[in-house]
Motif scaffolding. Structure first.
Motif, PDB file in Angstrom:
ATOM      1  N   THR A 140     -67.907 -69.912 -59.061  1.00 16.20           N
ATOM      2  CA  THR A 140     -66.807 -70.673 -58.488  1.00 16.20           C
ATOM      3  C   THR A 140     -66.014 -71.333 -59.601  1.00 16.20           C
ATOM      4  OG1 THR A 140     -66.282 -72.420 -56.880  1.00 16.20           O
ATOM      5  CG2 THR A 140     -68.341 -72.689 -58.082  1.00 16.20           C
ATOM      6  N   GLY A 257     -61.714 -71.354 -42.041  1.00 19.20           N
ATOM      7  CA  GLY A 257     -62.242 -72.194 -43.109  1.00 19.20           C
ATOM      8  C   GLY A 257     -61.841 -71.666 -44.465  1.00 19.20           C
ATOM      9  N   SER A 258     -62.242 -72.386 -45.515  1.00 18.98           N
ATOM     10  CA  SER A 258     -61.966 -72.121 -46.939  1.00 18.98           C
ATOM     11  C   SER A 258     -60.721 -72.834 -47.432  1.00 18.98           C
ATOM     12  CB  SER A 258     -61.844 -70.629 -47.291  1.00 18.98           C
ATOM     13  OG  SER A 258     -62.994 -69.926 -46.934  1.00 18.98           O
ATOM     14  N   ALA A 259     -59.854 -73.241 -46.528  1.00 17.60           N
ATOM     15  CA  ALA A 259     -58.652 -74.012 -46.876  1.00 17.60           C
ATOM     16  C   ALA A 259     -58.126 -74.593 -45.572  1.00 17.60           C
ATOM     17  CB  ALA A 259     -57.606 -73.110 -47.533  1.00 17.60           C
ATOM     18  N   ALA A 260     -57.134 -75.462 -45.685  1.00 13.99           N
ATOM     19  CA  ALA A 260     -56.616 -76.116 -44.481  1.00 13.99           C
ATOM     20  C   ALA A 260     -55.798 -75.138 -43.646  1.00 13.99           C
ATOM     21  CB  ALA A 260     -55.759 -77.303 -44.890  1.00 13.99           C
ATOM     22  N   ARG A 280     -63.933 -75.454 -39.822  1.00 16.04           N
ATOM     23  CA  ARG A 280     -65.136 -76.001 -40.457  1.00 16.04           C
ATOM     24  C   ARG A 280     -64.841 -76.154 -41.942  1.00 16.04           C
ATOM     25  NH1 ARG A 280     -65.485 -73.153 -44.313  1.00 16.04           N
ATOM     26  NH2 ARG A 280     -65.976 -70.997 -44.416  1.00 16.04           N
ATOM     27  N   TYR A 281     -65.564 -77.078 -42.579  1.00 13.06           N
ATOM     28  CA  TYR A 281     -65.284 -77.418 -43.975  1.00 13.06           C
ATOM     29  C   TYR A 281     -66.535 -77.224 -44.823  1.00 13.06           C
ATOM     30  CZ  TYR A 281     -65.251 -80.785 -47.861  1.00 13.06           C
ATOM     31  OH  TYR A 281     -65.407 -81.397 -49.079  1.00 13.06           O
ATOM     32  N   THR A 284     -68.693 -73.756 -51.943  1.00 12.51           N
ATOM     33  CA  THR A 284     -69.740 -72.910 -52.499  1.00 12.51           C
ATOM     34  C   THR A 284     -70.980 -73.764 -52.800  1.00 12.51           C
ATOM     35  OG1 THR A 284     -68.008 -71.555 -53.490  1.00 12.51           O
ATOM     36  CG2 THR A 284     -70.238 -71.304 -54.387  1.00 12.51           C
ATOM     37  N   GLU A 285     -70.776 -74.945 -53.356  1.00  8.92           N
ATOM     38  CA  GLU A 285     -71.891 -75.798 -53.791  1.00  8.92           C
ATOM     39  C   GLU A 285     -72.633 -76.462 -52.640  1.00  8.92           C
ATOM     40  OE1 GLU A 285     -68.833 -75.761 -54.988  1.00  8.92           O
ATOM     41  OE2 GLU A 285     -68.729 -76.248 -57.116  1.00  8.92           O
ATOM     42  N   VAL A 303     -61.311 -81.114 -39.466  1.00  6.06           N
ATOM     43  CA  VAL A 303     -62.439 -80.210 -39.726  1.00  6.06           C
ATOM     44  C   VAL A 303     -63.694 -80.681 -38.986  1.00  6.06           C
ATOM     45  CG1 VAL A 303     -61.543 -79.391 -41.935  1.00  6.06           C
ATOM     46  CG2 VAL A 303     -63.019 -81.408 -41.893  1.00  6.06           C
ATOM     47  N   THR A 363     -67.336 -84.000 -53.866  1.00  7.29           N
ATOM     48  CA  THR A 363     -66.627 -82.757 -53.522  1.00  7.29           C
ATOM     49  C   THR A 363     -65.265 -82.647 -54.199  1.00  7.29           C
ATOM     50  OG1 THR A 363     -65.482 -83.700 -51.617  1.00  7.29           O
ATOM     51  CG2 THR A 363     -67.687 -82.745 -51.222  1.00  7.29           C
ATOM     52  N   ASP A 365     -62.674 -83.500 -52.712  1.00 12.98           N
ATOM     53  CA  ASP A 365     -61.729 -83.430 -51.584  1.00 12.98           C
ATOM     54  C   ASP A 365     -61.477 -84.838 -51.059  1.00 12.98           C
ATOM     55  OD1 ASP A 365     -61.383 -80.581 -51.369  1.00 12.98           O
ATOM     56  OD2 ASP A 365     -63.474 -80.499 -50.721  1.00 12.98           O
ATOM     57  N   ILE A 377     -59.026 -83.649 -43.846  1.00  8.77           N
ATOM     58  CA  ILE A 377     -58.843 -83.510 -45.288  1.00  8.77           C
ATOM     59  C   ILE A 377     -57.353 -83.672 -45.583  1.00  8.77           C
ATOM     60  CG2 ILE A 377     -59.073 -81.927 -47.249  1.00  8.77           C
ATOM     61  CD1 ILE A 377     -61.530 -80.797 -45.781  1.00  8.77           C
ATOM     62  N   ARG A 380     -56.659 -83.121 -52.538  1.00  4.71           N
ATOM     63  CA  ARG A 380     -57.699 -82.834 -53.514  1.00  4.71           C
ATOM     64  C   ARG A 380     -57.503 -83.739 -54.705  1.00  4.71           C
ATOM     65  NH1 ARG A 380     -57.124 -77.364 -52.751  1.00  4.71           N
ATOM     66  NH2 ARG A 380     -55.366 -77.503 -54.165  1.00  4.71           N
ATOM     67  N   LYS A 387     -55.760 -73.517 -54.251  1.00  2.00           N
ATOM     68  CA  LYS A 387     -56.367 -72.715 -53.189  1.00  2.00           C
ATOM     69  C   LYS A 387     -55.328 -71.715 -52.720  1.00  2.00           C
ATOM     70  CE  LYS A 387     -60.603 -73.173 -51.852  1.00  2.00           C
ATOM     71  NZ  LYS A 387     -61.553 -72.424 -51.056  1.00  2.00           N
ATOM     72  N   LYS A 392     -60.539 -70.345 -54.396  1.00  2.00           N
ATOM     73  CA  LYS A 392     -60.347 -71.482 -55.296  1.00  2.00           C
ATOM     74  C   LYS A 392     -60.110 -70.933 -56.701  1.00  2.00           C
ATOM     75  CE  LYS A 392     -63.550 -74.857 -56.390  1.00  2.00           C
ATOM     76  NZ  LYS A 392     -64.272 -76.061 -55.938  1.00  2.00           N
TER      77      LYS A 392
HETATM   78  P1  AMP Z   1     -64.844 -72.967 -52.880  1.00  2.00           P
HETATM   79  O1  AMP Z   1     -65.048 -73.752 -54.105  1.00  2.00           O
HETATM   80  O2  AMP Z   1     -64.150 -71.698 -53.115  1.00  2.00           O
HETATM   81  O3  AMP Z   1     -66.127 -72.854 -52.205  1.00  2.00           O
HETATM   82  O4  AMP Z   1     -63.872 -73.826 -51.989  1.00  2.00           O
HETATM   83  C1  AMP Z   1     -64.240 -75.063 -51.460  1.00  2.00           C
HETATM   84  C2  AMP Z   1     -63.028 -75.875 -51.160  1.00  2.00           C
HETATM   85  O5  AMP Z   1     -62.262 -75.271 -50.123  1.00  2.00           O
HETATM   86  C3  AMP Z   1     -63.328 -77.244 -50.638  1.00  2.00           C
HETATM   87  O6  AMP Z   1     -63.642 -78.153 -51.677  1.00  2.00           O
HETATM   88  C4  AMP Z   1     -62.034 -77.594 -49.923  1.00  2.00           C
HETATM   89  O7  AMP Z   1     -61.073 -78.060 -50.838  1.00  2.00           O
HETATM   90  C5  AMP Z   1     -61.575 -76.253 -49.385  1.00  2.00           C
HETATM   91  N1  AMP Z   1     -61.862 -76.077 -47.961  1.00  2.00           N
HETATM   92  C6  AMP Z   1     -62.854 -75.375 -47.379  1.00  2.00           C
HETATM   93  N2  AMP Z   1     -62.750 -75.427 -46.041  1.00  2.00           N
HETATM   94  C7  AMP Z   1     -61.664 -76.182 -45.752  1.00  2.00           C
HETATM   95  C8  AMP Z   1     -61.003 -76.602 -44.544  1.00  2.00           C
HETATM   96  N3  AMP Z   1     -61.443 -76.228 -43.353  1.00  2.00           N
HETATM   97  N4  AMP Z   1     -59.908 -77.386 -44.661  1.00  2.00           N
HETATM   98  C9  AMP Z   1     -59.444 -77.755 -45.868  1.00  2.00           C
HETATM   99  N5  AMP Z   1     -60.010 -77.382 -47.028  1.00  2.00           N
HETATM  100  C10 AMP Z   1     -61.095 -76.605 -46.977  1.00  2.00           C
END
Ligand code: AMP
Ligand code: MCA
Length: 481
Positions: A140, A257-260, A280-281, A284-285, A303, A363, A365, A377, A380, A387, A392
């Motif tokens: 990541t 998920g993964s972004a807003a 859902r939020y 990776t960690e 979320v 995080t 976030d 959220i 960042r 994103k 990411k």
């Molecule tokens: P990654 O490092 O690729 O696992 O991405 C994780 C990041 O994705 C989180 O720290 C958030 O910033 C963002 N993220 C994941 N899900 C959401 C969501 N549902 N809404 C907004 N941001 C999200």
């Protein structure tokens, strides 16, 4: 510990576990294939998996987990520089790949094991792995430097998937459809290991298309997972694809998920199909931290609430916890729980920095909490994380790649709002020779070949000089078009 996938040996032998295009495996077939491969790799070191969106990748990862060996999923579009880093950092003993796949040069020195999806061997060896043992190492991006390998233990996978089952009423009767890549948590852990842990099915599209989503949801699939870019493309297509409207209207659960997910896309989908996408939020960690529950209210822009077992707090700049859920006070999200990773591989410095003294993971976030506990959220902490399409991407990594181009004297990378990708990568370049600056396409190809195509700049802007403060630091906030 027991197997992560009780259904492999349970009473679901004849049920389809995995389907990729025209090829599928029942639980009995998956148990045989994974068992054969697990027998070959058990007792060895980490294995790399050439993570194409295929049946072979799913079999390879299940085999590694059944063997109690950690798997390192590799993006098959990784550039040589990125791949070289991941291989030297994670030091796998073998690479598992689909037969016939051509592997790039950094992988050619590794022993290759072809993944056969029609195994003839018996069941997998009894896993000797402990709950705390690593299951996956997933790379990541950070703000600077090359990607870090997040070491994800077996208990985090079990915990997160069981918490999602609770939140989403996810059972073995569910059939999931998606077209996510299999080298990240979203597509691999949630999208493949999730259905398998429940004894249900996953149908992978190979690549995401709205037609594929419509076809599968109209033919028995019950759930859809996607990143916001995919839901944006769904929202754009609803007015011209009546089959897609019918498909979404009939689904049990639509999860983003993964972004807003932009409120506009959420509302357009709700208006056309009567269905609200659940957000859902996760990270990776941390795997998954919060979700809107299947029986909860799917409000646009939130979320949801912490998943069972996850502790979540918002923290002020000075480290104190935000006292009240007023829907206005912004703090950094910190989480604690059995869903967390154990460390960044070979990076004790980065691991130590990521946690507080009492074990909360920072995080980065920023969020507010509504009085009823729903998390929203709002941004960042780091401007140097972008994103794009749900990936990411660290600005520093792209800047370093750009600086290796002879036509680039100085480079800064930012993210800019994009209706489709969420953010698009913008490269600000001071050319070595202002009379003949390198073209945008040339720079995109340069980055795509060294790192990965999703890290390439989509826009290049040329400057005579980068804006810097008195300390010489680039002022990224001044870089706007
Ligand atoms: P990654 O490092 O690729 O696992 O991405 C994780 C990041 O994705 C989180 O720290 C958030 O910033 C963002 N993220 C994941 N899900 C959401 C969501 N549902 N809404 C907004 N941001 C999200
Ligand atoms: C384009 N291509 C190139 C170049 N330009 N190749 C080489 N050099 C170039 N200069 C190729 C690309 O490889 C790709 O090939 C095709 O052209 C289109 O590229 P692109 O425009 O980047 O793709 P897209 O169609 O815009 O992709 C949108 C997408 C994708 C499908 C939504 O962004 C995606 O799959 N996102 C998912 C990200 C994800 O899973 N994130 C989870 C991490 P080809 O078409 O053959 O591929 S976050 C996570 O895991 C946490 C835990 C969480 O919360 O979920």
């Amino acid at each position: 510990m027991s197997s992560l996938f009780p259904a492999l040996t349970g009473g679901t032998a004849g049920r389809v576990a995995l389907r990729f295009g025209a090829r599928s495996l029942t639980y009995a077939e998956l148990a045989a294939a994974a068992g054969t491969l697990a027998g070959r790799i058990a007792g060895g070191g980490r294995v790399a998996v050439w993570a194409t969106p295929t049946l072979e990748t799913a079999v390879a990862v299940v085999a590694a987990l059944e063997a109690g060996v950690a798997a390192v999923p590799l993006n098959p579009k990784s550039g040589e520089k990125e791949l070289g880093h991941i291989l030297s950092d994670s030091a796998p003993t073998v690479v598992l790949a689909e037969p016939g796949a051509e592997l790039p040069s950094p992988l050619r020195d590794l022993t290759r094991v072809d993944v056969e999806v029609h195994g003839t061997g018996g069941p997998a060896p009894e896993p000797s792995a402990d709950d705390e043992d690593p299951a996956l190492v997933v790379y990541t991006s950070g703000t600077t430097g090359p990607p870090k390998g997040a070491v994800i233990p077996r208990r985090a996978i079990a915990t997160t998937l069981d918490a999602l089952a609770d939140a989403w009423q996810w059972t073995g009767d569910d059939v999931l459809v998606h077209g996510l890549p299999l080298f990240h948590v979203h597509g691999l852990v949630l999208g493949v290991l999730g259905p398998l842990r429940r004894g249900g099915s996953v149908r992978h599209l190979g690549r995401f298309t709205t037609e594929g989503v419509a076809r599968e949801l109209n033919d028995g699939a019950t759930m859809l997972f996607g990143v916001p870019t995919m839901y944006h493309r769904v929202a754009e297509s609803l007015s011209t694809e009546p089959e897609l409207v019918k498909a979404l209207a009939g689904a049990r659960l639509l999860v983003s998920g993964s972004a807003a997910l932009p409120v506009h896309d959420h509302e357009r989908i709700a208006a056309a199909t009567g269905r609200r996408v659940i957000e859902r939020y996760g990270m990776t960690e941390t795997l998954m931290n919060t979700s809107v529950r299947a029986d909860g209210e799917a409000r646009a822009g939130t979320v949801g609430v912490p998943l069972p077992g996850v502790e979540l707090r918002l923290v002020e700049e000075d480290g104190s916890a935000v006292a009240s859920y007023d829907g206005e006070t912004v703090g950094e999200i910190q989480v604690r729980g059995p869903n967390l990773f154990t460390e960044y591989l070979n990076r004790p410095d980065a691991t130590a920095e990521a946690f507080t003294a009492d074990g909360w993971f920072r995080t980065g976030d920023m969020a507010v909490r509504d009085p009823d506990g729903y998390v929203r959220i709002v941004g960042r902490k780091a401007t140097d994380l972008i994103k794009s399409g749900g990936y990411k991407i660290g600005a520093g990594e792209i800047e370093n790649a750009l600086l290796e181009h002879p036509g680039v004297r100085e480079a800064a990378v930012t993210g800019e709002p994009d209706a489709d990708l969420g953010e698009r990568i913008v490269a600000w370049i001071v050319p070595t020779d202002p009379q003949s600056p390198p073209g945008a396409e040339e720079l995109a190809d340069h980055v795509a070949s060294r790192l990965a195509p999703h890290k390439r700049p989509r826009v290049v802007r040329y400057l005579d000089v980068l804006p810097r403060n008195d300390m010489g630091k680039i002022m990224k906030r001044a870089l706007t078009s």
